[in-house]
Design a protein around this motif. Structure first.
Motif, short mmCIF file in Angstrom:
data_model
loop_
_atom_site.label_atom_id
_atom_site.label_comp_id
_atom_site.label_asym_id
_atom_site.label_seq_id
_atom_site.Cartn_x
_atom_site.Cartn_y
_atom_site.Cartn_z
N ASN A 58 22.03 -5.06 -6.21
CA ASN A 58 21.60 -3.81 -6.86
C ASN A 58 22.25 -3.65 -8.23
O ASN A 58 21.62 -3.23 -9.20
N ASP A 108 14.17 5.45 -9.64
CA ASP A 108 13.05 5.10 -10.51
C ASP A 108 11.75 5.44 -9.77
O ASP A 108 11.29 4.69 -8.91
N SER A 109 11.19 6.60 -10.08
CA SER A 109 10.01 7.06 -9.35
C SER A 109 8.77 6.23 -9.66
O SER A 109 7.79 6.28 -8.92
N TYR A 126 20.04 -3.39 -11.72
CA TYR A 126 19.94 -2.18 -12.52
C TYR A 126 20.90 -2.14 -13.71
O TYR A 126 20.94 -1.14 -14.42
N TYR A 144 14.12 5.83 -0.74
CA TYR A 144 14.39 6.70 -1.89
C TYR A 144 14.70 5.85 -3.10
O TYR A 144 15.53 4.94 -3.06
N ARG A 145 14.05 6.17 -4.20
CA ARG A 145 14.24 5.41 -5.44
C ARG A 145 14.48 6.38 -6.58
O ARG A 145 13.73 7.35 -6.75
N ARG A 157 8.48 3.02 -9.45
CA ARG A 157 8.41 1.94 -8.48
C ARG A 157 7.75 0.70 -9.07
O ARG A 157 6.98 0.00 -8.40
N GLY A 190 12.87 -4.02 -5.66
CA GLY A 190 13.57 -3.30 -4.61
C GLY A 190 12.64 -2.64 -3.62
O GLY A 190 11.51 -2.29 -3.93
N THR A 239 11.98 -3.49 -11.75
CA THR A 239 13.23 -3.14 -11.08
C THR A 239 13.14 -3.39 -9.59
O THR A 239 14.15 -3.30 -8.89
N GLY A 254 13.89 -0.04 -1.64
CA GLY A 254 14.41 1.28 -1.33
C GLY A 254 15.13 1.34 0.00
O GLY A 254 15.44 2.42 0.49
#
Length: 430
Positions: free
Chosen positions: A331, A380-381, A335, A377-378, A383, A389, A387, A391
């Motif tokens: 992670n 970065d909405s 990021y 939950y992210r 998605r 992942g 990036t 979540g």
């Protein structure tokens, strides 16, 4: 008040002695007159003390005896205090009765436990949920009545920040949630509620996720296999198909990663019978994780350093701990901006050991921190796939730490970076 009494007693004694002295002068025996006067005064005082003591021993709840002079004032003051205390006790008794009546009407069990662990009082719901019987169980130690080892450990451990969910001692199909709150001089208040419906809903959700993940895994593996075959067998005659095939392969692999995370999370949540715990050397594990993280970083050229201040080992499961630490490091790589710095720290102190993954990335706003370990939950909405992942990474970390009696602490400052710390208690260390 004391000065007024002192002046009153002194004044009465002065006038008594003056009168006795005058009478003594008249009869020619002033000394004997003073002695007789003092004896009379002392006898009167002793008589009042005797009455006071007799009242205290035989009728303390009744009004004090009648008297004159300074003793009359004392008895009157005691009587006023009695009336005031009686009114206060009446009000307090009314409040206690209202509290007991309202508590007895609750559907949740309420049990008052003294500082030594003995039952003092409980409401009617405690009898139906826990099987307590009045008055036979009054004064019994809580361990004699609630003998589940998980509750005994929870009660004795003293860490009541999180509730305890275990089956009911009366019905294995009923699930109860125990909450303990300290109050007063070491006393504890035990609150118990029936959470069977919530437990069943949660179990249905876990079973659904696990079953769907298992069912999707096989067809997705077939799709990925055929896509790889089609890409590998391409002879260049249809170049327009290569881009969609590569995109399909990329998205299929993302779905595979998502399913793998769901399956692991489901296993962490539902598995009870696990392999035997073994000592895990975290310091020995970190170089391999660093090497894999550098491979993930690739051309982004992150700087990843390791600082091991201890060689302590943890009793646990190596594969789970490796997965949790890897998730945190990956992670950070994902990021943190290109060329960013990531530091992995493994330290020990009197309270246990801590593994921290710190980066100098963009950081996370405070309103997101408490939700980071929620599934899917992210921050970065959008998605987007850059990036990536699923979540689920931090949810996996949280559950792994819970199985090792640890916790995840997160701190972050926007623009300065983030720090994720796995805290292990001292009893897990070797």
């Amino acid at each position: 008040m004391e000065n007024n009494w002192f002046r009153a007693i002194s004044g009465r004694l002065f006038w008594l002695l003056l009168g006795c002295l005058l009478i003594g002068l008249l009869v020619g025996q002033p000394a004997w007159a003073l002695v007789i006067g003092l004896a009379i005064y002392l006898g009167w005082m002793l008589r009042q003390l005797q009455r006071f003591q007799h009242w205290l021993q035989t009728h303390p709840g009744e009004p004090p005896p009648e008297a004159s002079g300074i003793w009359g004032e004392i008895f009157d003051g005691i009587y006023r205090m009695q009336r005031r205390d009686k009114r206060m006790r009446g009000r307090m008794q009314t409040v206690i009765e209202r509290i007991q009546a309202s508590t007895a009407a609750l559907s949740d069990a309420v049990v008052m436990i003294d500082k030594d662990g003995h039952l003092e009082w409980w409401n009617h719901a405690a009898e139906s949920l826990l099987g307590l019987r009045a008055p036979d169980d009054s004064g019994q130690h809580v361990h004699n009545l609630l003998r589940d080892p998980r509750f005994v450990h929870y009660f004795d451990h003293g860490n009541y920040r999180e509730p305890l969910d275990i089956p009911s001692p009366l019905n294995i199909n009923t699930w109860l949630q125990y909450n303990i709150t300290r109050y007063g001089n070491g006393e504890r208040l035990l609150l118990v509620r029936d959470v069977t419906r919530l437990h069943n809903l949660e179990q249905m959700r876990k079973d659904f996720v696990a079953n769907v993940s298992h069912e999707l895994r096989t067809p997705l593996t077939v799709v990925v296999g055929y896509l790889e075959t089609m890409i590998d067998s391409d002879d260049g005659s249809n170049p327009r198909w290569m881009r969609p095939l590569h995109q399909m392969q990329q998205q299929a692999r993302r779905m595979q990663s998502l399913l793998n995370d769901l399956l692991m999370l489901s296993r962490l949540e539902t598995s009870e019978a696990r392999a035997e715990e073994k000592p895990v050397d975290i310091a020995l594990m970190l170089p391999g994780i660093r090497k894999d993280a550098l491979a993930v970083s690739g051309e982004r050229q992150h700087s990843i350093s390791i600082d091991c201040a201890t060689q302590a080992r943890i009793m646990g499961w190596e594969s789970e701990l490796r997965s949790a630490i890897s998730n945190l490091v990956y992670n950070a790589v994902k990021y943190t901006q290109d060329g960013g710095e990531i530091q992995i720290t493994w330290v020990q102190d009197d309270r246990g050991a801590r593994l921290s993954v710190t980066d100098n990335g963009p950081g996370i706003a405070a309103e997101h921190l408490h939700r980071l370990t929620e599934r899917f939950y992210r921050v970065d909405s959008s998605r987007n796939s850059t990036t990536g992942g699923t979540g689920l990474g931090l949810a996996i970390v949280k559950h792994v730490l819970m199985r090792h009696h640890g916790e995840l602490q997160i701190s972050s400052t926007p623009g300065k970076g983030s720090s994720f710390t796995c805290v292990f208690p001292a009893e897990r260390l070797i």
